[in-house]
Write a protein that holds these residues in place. Structure first.
Motif, PDB file in Angstrom:
ATOM      1  N   GLY A   1      35.712  46.378 -10.589  1.00 44.09           N
ATOM      2  CA  GLY A   1      35.776  45.910 -11.965  1.00 44.09           C
ATOM      3  C   GLY A   1      34.933  44.662 -12.178  1.00 44.09           C
ATOM      4  O   GLY A   1      34.919  43.761 -11.342  1.00 44.09           O
ATOM      5  N   GLU A   2      34.231  44.627 -13.302  1.00 40.14           N
ATOM      6  CA  GLU A   2      33.400  43.466 -13.635  1.00 40.14           C
ATOM      7  C   GLU A   2      34.199  42.170 -13.620  1.00 40.14           C
ATOM      8  O   GLU A   2      33.695  41.117 -13.244  1.00 40.14           O
ATOM      9  N   SER A   3      35.463  42.235 -14.009  1.00 38.33           N
ATOM     10  CA  SER A   3      36.297  41.038 -14.112  1.00 38.33           C
ATOM     11  C   SER A   3      37.002  40.674 -12.801  1.00 38.33           C
ATOM     12  O   SER A   3      37.687  39.650 -12.749  1.00 38.33           O
ATOM     13  N   MET A   4      36.840  41.460 -11.762  1.00 42.40           N
ATOM     14  CA  MET A   4      37.534  41.209 -10.492  1.00 42.40           C
ATOM     15  C   MET A   4      36.722  40.224  -9.641  1.00 42.40           C
ATOM     16  O   MET A   4      36.118  40.580  -8.637  1.00 42.40           O
ATOM     17  N   THR A   5      36.756  38.951 -10.045  1.00 36.97           N
ATOM     18  CA  THR A   5      35.931  37.909  -9.444  1.00 36.97           C
ATOM     19  C   THR A   5      36.175  37.758  -7.944  1.00 36.97           C
ATOM     20  O   THR A   5      35.225  37.693  -7.161  1.00 36.97           O
ATOM     21  N   ILE A   6      37.425  37.697  -7.537  1.00 35.95           N
ATOM     22  CA  ILE A   6      37.736  37.489  -6.123  1.00 35.95           C
ATOM     23  C   ILE A   6      37.253  38.668  -5.286  1.00 35.95           C
ATOM     24  O   ILE A   6      36.652  38.479  -4.230  1.00 35.95           O
ATOM     25  N   ALA A   7      37.474  39.881  -5.769  1.00 34.84           N
ATOM     26  CA  ALA A   7      37.005  41.061  -5.037  1.00 34.84           C
ATOM     27  C   ALA A   7      35.486  41.069  -4.944  1.00 34.84           C
ATOM     28  O   ALA A   7      34.919  41.360  -3.880  1.00 34.84           O
ATOM     29  N   ARG A   8      34.819  40.732  -6.029  1.00 34.11           N
ATOM     30  CA  ARG A   8      33.352  40.719  -6.010  1.00 34.11           C
ATOM     31  C   ARG A   8      32.832  39.668  -5.041  1.00 34.11           C
ATOM     32  O   ARG A   8      31.832  39.888  -4.351  1.00 34.11           O
ATOM     33  N   GLU A   9      33.505  38.517  -4.953  1.00 33.24           N
ATOM     34  CA  GLU A   9      33.116  37.493  -3.982  1.00 33.24           C
ATOM     35  C   GLU A   9      33.291  37.998  -2.555  1.00 33.24           C
ATOM     36  O   GLU A   9      32.430  37.778  -1.703  1.00 33.24           O
ATOM     37  N   LEU A  10      34.414  38.667  -2.300  1.00 36.74           N
ATOM     38  CA  LEU A  10      34.651  39.247  -0.979  1.00 36.74           C
ATOM     39  C   LEU A  10      33.537  40.218  -0.617  1.00 36.74           C
ATOM     40  O   LEU A  10      32.978  40.158   0.477  1.00 36.74           O
ATOM     41  N   TYR A  11      33.202  41.110  -1.537  1.00 32.91           N
ATOM     42  CA  TYR A  11      32.160  42.090  -1.247  1.00 32.91           C
ATOM     43  C   TYR A  11      30.804  41.425  -1.040  1.00 32.91           C
ATOM     44  O   TYR A  11      30.044  41.820  -0.159  1.00 32.91           O
ATOM     45  N   ALA A  12      30.496  40.398  -1.823  1.00 33.51           N
ATOM     46  CA  ALA A  12      29.228  39.684  -1.645  1.00 33.51           C
ATOM     47  C   ALA A  12      29.172  39.044  -0.254  1.00 33.51           C
ATOM     48  O   ALA A  12      28.149  39.137   0.442  1.00 33.51           O
ATOM     49  N   LEU A  13      30.273  38.418   0.156  1.00 37.35           N
ATOM     50  CA  LEU A  13      30.328  37.808   1.491  1.00 37.35           C
ATOM     51  C   LEU A  13      30.218  38.859   2.598  1.00 37.35           C
ATOM     52  O   LEU A  13      29.803  38.554   3.713  1.00 37.35           O
ATOM     53  N   SER A  14      30.582  40.084   2.274  1.00 35.00           N
ATOM     54  CA  SER A  14      30.522  41.188   3.237  1.00 35.00           C
ATOM     55  C   SER A  14      29.182  41.923   3.191  1.00 35.00           C
ATOM     56  O   SER A  14      29.026  42.967   3.813  1.00 35.00           O
ATOM     57  N   GLY A  15      28.225  41.406   2.415  1.00 35.70           N
ATOM     58  CA  GLY A  15      26.890  41.968   2.400  1.00 35.70           C
ATOM     59  C   GLY A  15      26.596  42.989   1.313  1.00 35.70           C
ATOM     60  O   GLY A  15      25.546  43.628   1.326  1.00 35.70           O
ATOM     61  N   PHE A  16      27.514  43.158   0.363  1.00 38.61           N
ATOM     62  CA  PHE A  16      27.294  44.109  -0.732  1.00 38.61           C
ATOM     63  C   PHE A  16      26.515  43.427  -1.847  1.00 38.61           C
ATOM     64  O   PHE A  16      26.755  42.259  -2.157  1.00 38.61           O
ATOM     65  N   VAL A  17      25.597  44.172  -2.441  1.00 34.26           N
ATOM     66  CA  VAL A  17      24.787  43.678  -3.559  1.00 34.26           C
ATOM     67  C   VAL A  17      24.856  44.700  -4.690  1.00 34.26           C
ATOM     68  O   VAL A  17      25.132  45.876  -4.456  1.00 34.26           O
TER      69      VAL A  17
ATOM     70  N   ARG B   1      42.706  36.566   4.584  1.00 28.00           N
ATOM     71  CA  ARG B   1      41.474  37.182   5.093  1.00 28.00           C
ATOM     72  C   ARG B   1      41.697  38.607   5.615  1.00 28.00           C
ATOM     73  O   ARG B   1      40.854  39.146   6.310  1.00 28.00           O
ATOM     74  N   ILE B   2      42.807  39.225   5.261  1.00 33.82           N
ATOM     75  CA  ILE B   2      43.080  40.589   5.701  1.00 33.82           C
ATOM     76  C   ILE B   2      42.094  41.562   5.075  1.00 33.82           C
ATOM     77  O   ILE B   2      41.580  42.465   5.750  1.00 33.82           O
ATOM     78  N   ALA B   3      41.800  41.382   3.793  1.00 35.58           N
ATOM     79  CA  ALA B   3      40.825  42.263   3.129  1.00 35.58           C
ATOM     80  C   ALA B   3      39.462  42.169   3.815  1.00 35.58           C
ATOM     81  O   ALA B   3      38.790  43.186   4.012  1.00 35.58           O
ATOM     82  N   GLU B   4      39.052  40.965   4.202  1.00 40.01           N
ATOM     83  CA  GLU B   4      37.780  40.793   4.917  1.00 40.01           C
ATOM     84  C   GLU B   4      37.790  41.601   6.212  1.00 40.01           C
ATOM     85  O   GLU B   4      36.780  42.231   6.562  1.00 40.01           O
ATOM     86  N   GLU B   5      38.885  41.540   6.932  1.00 38.48           N
ATOM     87  CA  GLU B   5      38.997  42.271   8.200  1.00 38.48           C
ATOM     88  C   GLU B   5      38.950  43.784   7.967  1.00 38.48           C
ATOM     89  O   GLU B   5      38.326  44.519   8.735  1.00 38.48           O
ATOM     90  N   LEU B   6      39.614  44.239   6.916  1.00 37.65           N
ATOM     91  CA  LEU B   6      39.595  45.666   6.597  1.00 37.65           C
ATOM     92  C   LEU B   6      38.180  46.130   6.241  1.00 37.65           C
ATOM     93  O   LEU B   6      37.717  47.169   6.724  1.00 37.65           O
ATOM     94  N   VAL B   7      37.488  45.360   5.403  1.00 39.44           N
ATOM     95  CA  VAL B   7      36.120  45.727   5.024  1.00 39.44           C
ATOM     96  C   VAL B   7      35.217  45.733   6.253  1.00 39.44           C
ATOM     97  O   VAL B   7      34.445  46.683   6.460  1.00 39.44           O
TER      98      VAL B   7
ATOM     99  N   GLU C   1      44.929  31.237   7.172  1.00 47.82           N
ATOM    100  CA  GLU C   1      44.350  31.970   8.300  1.00 47.82           C
ATOM    101  C   GLU C   1      44.985  33.355   8.463  1.00 47.82           C
ATOM    102  O   GLU C   1      46.125  33.575   8.062  1.00 47.82           O
ATOM    103  N   VAL C   2      44.231  34.236   9.079  1.00 45.71           N
ATOM    104  CA  VAL C   2      44.722  35.579   9.382  1.00 45.71           C
ATOM    105  C   VAL C   2      45.931  35.454  10.301  1.00 45.71           C
ATOM    106  O   VAL C   2      45.911  34.669  11.255  1.00 45.71           O
ATOM    107  N   PRO C   3      47.007  36.187  10.029  1.00 46.30           N
ATOM    108  CA  PRO C   3      48.181  36.124  10.915  1.00 46.30           C
ATOM    109  C   PRO C   3      47.800  36.501  12.348  1.00 46.30           C
ATOM    110  O   PRO C   3      47.017  37.425  12.561  1.00 46.30           O
ATOM    111  N   GLN C   4      48.339  35.774  13.313  1.00 40.75           N
ATOM    112  CA  GLN C   4      48.021  36.059  14.713  1.00 40.75           C
ATOM    113  C   GLN C   4      48.466  37.455  15.120  1.00 40.75           C
ATOM    114  O   GLN C   4      47.864  38.051  16.001  1.00 40.75           O
ATOM    115  N   ARG C   5      49.486  37.969  14.494  1.00 40.88           N
ATOM    116  CA  ARG C   5      49.979  39.302  14.854  1.00 40.88           C
ATOM    117  C   ARG C   5      49.379  40.385  13.974  1.00 40.88           C
ATOM    118  O   ARG C   5      49.910  41.478  13.881  1.00 40.88           O
TER     119      ARG C   5
END
Length: 166
Positions: free
Chosen positions: A124-140, A98-104, A3-7
């Protein structure tokens, strides 16, 4: 997922107070990402901060967990109505929180409020986790955008003034 840190606090960089901190986080991003930008290009960008990241055309967000700066993300104007998300970085010890999600999400809101109608980025094509984050954030995938170099994919998100979805 942890979880995102409370602070956790995410705020916009203040200029000139946060200039050295942003420069340090940008350098950390380049070292981590293996960004092909030449050292001269990075030094030139750092020496001009806030430069293209200044309001009204750009924005830099900094994430803090307590007093510690743990992440950064920015956007800058690419062309009329379109901005580019760049320099998204979370320090390794704070990944998976989930800090990256909050930043995006914060950048999407700020860019929408600033009147941009679309946000683009390269990943990057190979940056699977980043691409998943962006997809969840509405990027196509943006088939109309040509990446700046081989191995990158251009993503796009349409922006609106609807605000964050929780």
């Amino acid at each position: 997922m942890r979880e995102v840190p409370q602070r956790l606090a995410i705020g916009e960089a203040r200029w000139p107070e946060d200039r050295a901190l942003v420069e340090r986080l940008f350098h950390d991003y380049v070292a981590w990402s293996g960004d092909a930008s030449s050292p001269e290009t990075m030094e030139r960008e750092a020496s001009r901060l806030p430069g293209r990241y200044a309001r009204p055309h750009g924005c830099v967000l900094i994430a803090h967990a307590g007093p510690d700066p743990v992440g950064v993300a920015a956007y800058r104007r690419r062309r009329s109505g379109v901005c580019e998300l760049t320099r998204l970085f979370v320090r390794p010890a704070f990944r998976g929180l989930r800090i990256a999600e909050e930043l995006v999400a914060g950048l999407v809101d700020a860019a929408s409020d600033a009147g941009y109608h679309a946000m683009v980025l390269e990943v990057g094509e190979s940056m699977t986790i980043a691409r998943e984050l962006y997809a969840l954030s509405g990027f196509v995938p943006d088939r109309s955008g040509a990446p700046s170099r081989p191995g990158l994919v251009v993503l796009r998100r349409v922006l609106g003034r609807t605000g964050r979805s929780g």
